[in-house]
Design a protein around this motif. Structure first.
Motif, short mmCIF file in Angstrom:
data_model
loop_
_atom_site.label_atom_id
_atom_site.label_comp_id
_atom_site.label_asym_id
_atom_site.label_seq_id
_atom_site.Cartn_x
_atom_site.Cartn_y
_atom_site.Cartn_z
N ASN A 45 0.84 -1.21 0.00
CA ASN A 45 0.00 0.00 0.00
C ASN A 45 0.87 1.25 0.00
OD1 ASN A 45 -2.62 -1.35 0.31
ND2 ASN A 45 -1.79 -1.95 2.32
N MET A 46 0.35 2.30 -0.59
CA MET A 46 1.10 3.55 -0.62
C MET A 46 0.40 4.58 0.29
SD MET A 46 3.97 4.41 -1.94
CE MET A 46 4.26 3.53 -3.49
N LEU A 47 1.21 5.14 1.17
CA LEU A 47 0.74 6.21 2.05
C LEU A 47 1.52 7.46 1.74
CD1 LEU A 47 0.80 4.25 5.46
CD2 LEU A 47 -1.19 4.64 4.01
N ILE A 48 1.01 8.60 2.21
CA ILE A 48 1.78 9.83 2.12
C ILE A 48 1.84 10.44 3.51
CG2 ILE A 48 -0.25 11.20 1.40
CD1 ILE A 48 2.53 12.29 -0.41
N ALA A 49 3.02 10.97 3.86
CA ALA A 49 3.24 11.42 5.24
C ALA A 49 3.78 12.84 5.31
CB ALA A 49 4.22 10.48 5.95
N SER A 50 3.41 13.51 6.39
CA SER A 50 4.01 14.79 6.78
C SER A 50 4.75 14.54 8.09
CB SER A 50 2.94 15.85 7.03
OG SER A 50 2.13 16.04 5.89
N ASN A 51 6.04 14.78 8.09
CA ASN A 51 6.86 14.62 9.29
C ASN A 51 7.43 15.99 9.66
OD1 ASN A 51 6.45 11.83 9.30
ND2 ASN A 51 8.16 11.50 7.91
N VAL A 52 7.06 16.48 10.84
CA VAL A 52 7.48 17.82 11.26
C VAL A 52 8.57 17.69 12.31
CG1 VAL A 52 6.71 20.04 12.17
CG2 VAL A 52 5.13 18.64 10.82
N PHE A 53 9.65 18.41 12.10
CA PHE A 53 10.81 18.36 13.00
C PHE A 53 11.12 19.76 13.54
CE2 PHE A 53 11.32 14.84 10.07
CZ PHE A 53 11.76 13.80 10.88
N MET A 54 11.67 19.79 14.77
CA MET A 54 12.19 21.03 15.36
C MET A 54 13.61 20.76 15.81
SD MET A 54 9.74 23.45 15.68
CE MET A 54 10.32 24.51 17.00
N ARG A 55 14.43 21.81 15.76
CA ARG A 55 15.78 21.66 16.31
C ARG A 55 15.68 21.73 17.84
NH1 ARG A 55 20.60 23.34 13.66
NH2 ARG A 55 19.51 24.99 12.57
N GLU A 56 16.25 20.75 18.50
CA GLU A 56 16.22 20.69 19.96
C GLU A 56 17.63 20.37 20.41
OE1 GLU A 56 12.69 19.02 22.27
OE2 GLU A 56 14.15 17.42 22.46
N ASP A 57 18.21 21.24 21.23
CA ASP A 57 19.63 21.13 21.54
C ASP A 57 20.36 21.12 20.18
OD1 ASP A 57 18.87 20.96 24.22
OD2 ASP A 57 18.69 18.79 24.07
N ARG A 58 21.10 20.09 19.87
CA ARG A 58 21.78 20.10 18.57
C ARG A 58 21.20 19.09 17.59
NH1 ARG A 58 27.88 20.07 20.59
NH2 ARG A 58 26.85 18.73 22.10
N ALA A 59 20.05 18.50 17.97
CA ALA A 59 19.47 17.47 17.10
C ALA A 59 18.12 17.92 16.56
CB ALA A 59 19.29 16.19 17.91
N TRP A 60 17.70 17.32 15.47
CA TRP A 60 16.37 17.55 14.93
C TRP A 60 15.45 16.47 15.47
CZ3 TRP A 60 14.90 21.76 12.15
CH2 TRP A 60 15.95 22.58 11.69
N ARG A 61 14.40 16.89 16.19
CA ARG A 61 13.47 15.94 16.81
C ARG A 61 12.10 16.07 16.17
NH1 ARG A 61 17.24 12.98 19.52
NH2 ARG A 61 18.29 14.21 21.11
N MET A 62 11.40 14.95 16.05
CA MET A 62 10.06 14.96 15.49
C MET A 62 9.07 15.56 16.49
SD MET A 62 8.22 11.70 13.66
CE MET A 62 8.99 11.77 12.04
N VAL A 63 8.19 16.41 15.99
CA VAL A 63 7.13 16.95 16.85
C VAL A 63 5.73 16.58 16.35
CG1 VAL A 63 8.46 18.88 17.82
CG2 VAL A 63 7.16 19.22 15.68
N HIS A 64 5.63 16.17 15.07
CA HIS A 64 4.31 15.80 14.54
C HIS A 64 4.49 14.85 13.36
CE1 HIS A 64 0.09 16.16 13.51
NE2 HIS A 64 0.41 16.46 12.27
N HIS A 65 3.57 13.90 13.27
CA HIS A 65 3.57 12.95 12.14
C HIS A 65 2.13 12.69 11.74
CE1 HIS A 65 4.34 9.19 9.88
NE2 HIS A 65 3.41 8.62 10.64
N GLN A 66 1.85 12.78 10.45
CA GLN A 66 0.57 12.31 9.92
C GLN A 66 0.84 11.45 8.70
OE1 GLN A 66 -2.57 15.20 8.94
NE2 GLN A 66 -3.90 13.57 8.15
N ALA A 67 0.22 10.29 8.65
CA ALA A 67 0.30 9.45 7.44
C ALA A 67 -1.11 9.04 7.06
CB ALA A 67 1.16 8.22 7.69
N GLY A 68 -1.37 9.01 5.76
CA GLY A 68 -2.69 8.60 5.27
C GLY A 68 -2.56 8.07 3.86
#
Lengths: 136, 136
Positions: free
Chosen positions: A93-116
């Motif tokens: 199956n094929m899904l499409i996703a939005s993955n939202v990242f923020m810089r936290e300390d020195r790393a990029w961390r995920m803050v939101h994910h939607q897949a459908g």
């Protein structure tokens, strides 16, 4: 490594954590200081770290679950913030996703994910005599 | 008006522009300076202002299209950036959406939208003698 590459790396680490059923890696990937949220395919919204992590613990506990192949990740940079749009191929199956990242300390961390679900397919990669060309 | 209220207002303006088939308002709502993207239900990713606006022009050109009711918007603030998660009720179907906003000049502008199907329904609002209580 550029910010864009670092975000792509974090996005890849998300799918590697999923495919490896690696809850510790998944937990590490998501922001600890920001309000996080997650929308799994067909599901409702899940808010805040405890609930989002409980969801992942349950999903990653199913060792027989299908693997996800991430295709055509497209990064949009907004300073300390980034949105990655990508296709997710899972069990045919094929899904499409939005993955939202923020810089936290020195790393990029995920803050939101939607897949459908999506009726589209990722852009094809063509081979030419100059090597792969990605159409996107 | 707090930042949170201003983001909620921008989110409401998005659905008002849709329901009013108001392309000018829709165009105004989206960032002009940032790289924008949009994923309509079941569709693939649409990148950059020209393509995203062409999509909205086509959708809003169908005056007989159904109206969207936005339910239970949930704002997550990240400084100059915000994610709104909400339900979208359209022609009896329930969708779930991620609406991403950035502060641009003094306004909050949309930079990303994804909507897709959900099997869940918005939290109910109950009436008590103290007035409405929202369960979320």
């Amino acid at each position: 490594m550029s910010d864009r590459d670092a975000v792509l790396f974090a996005n890849e680490a998300f799918y590697a954590a999923f495919n490896g059923r690696d809850f510790a890696a998944m937990e590490m990937l998501w922001s600890r200081s920001m309000p996080i949220s997650c929308i799994h395919p067909g599901g409702g919204p899940v808010f805040d770290r405890e609930a989002v992590m409980a969801g992942w613990r349950s999903i990653l506990g199913h060792v027989s679950s299908a693997q996800i192949q991430c295709h055509a990740p497209h990064v949009r940079m907004f300073g300390e913030h980034a949105v990655v749009v990508c296709f997710e191929e899972i069990a045919g199956n094929m899904l499409i996703a939005s993955n939202v990242f923020m810089r936290e300390d020195r790393a990029w961390r995920m803050v939101h994910h939607q897949a459908g679900p999506t009726a589209e397919t990722p852009p094809r990669v063509a081979l030419s005599d100059k090597g792969p060309i990605r159409f996107n």
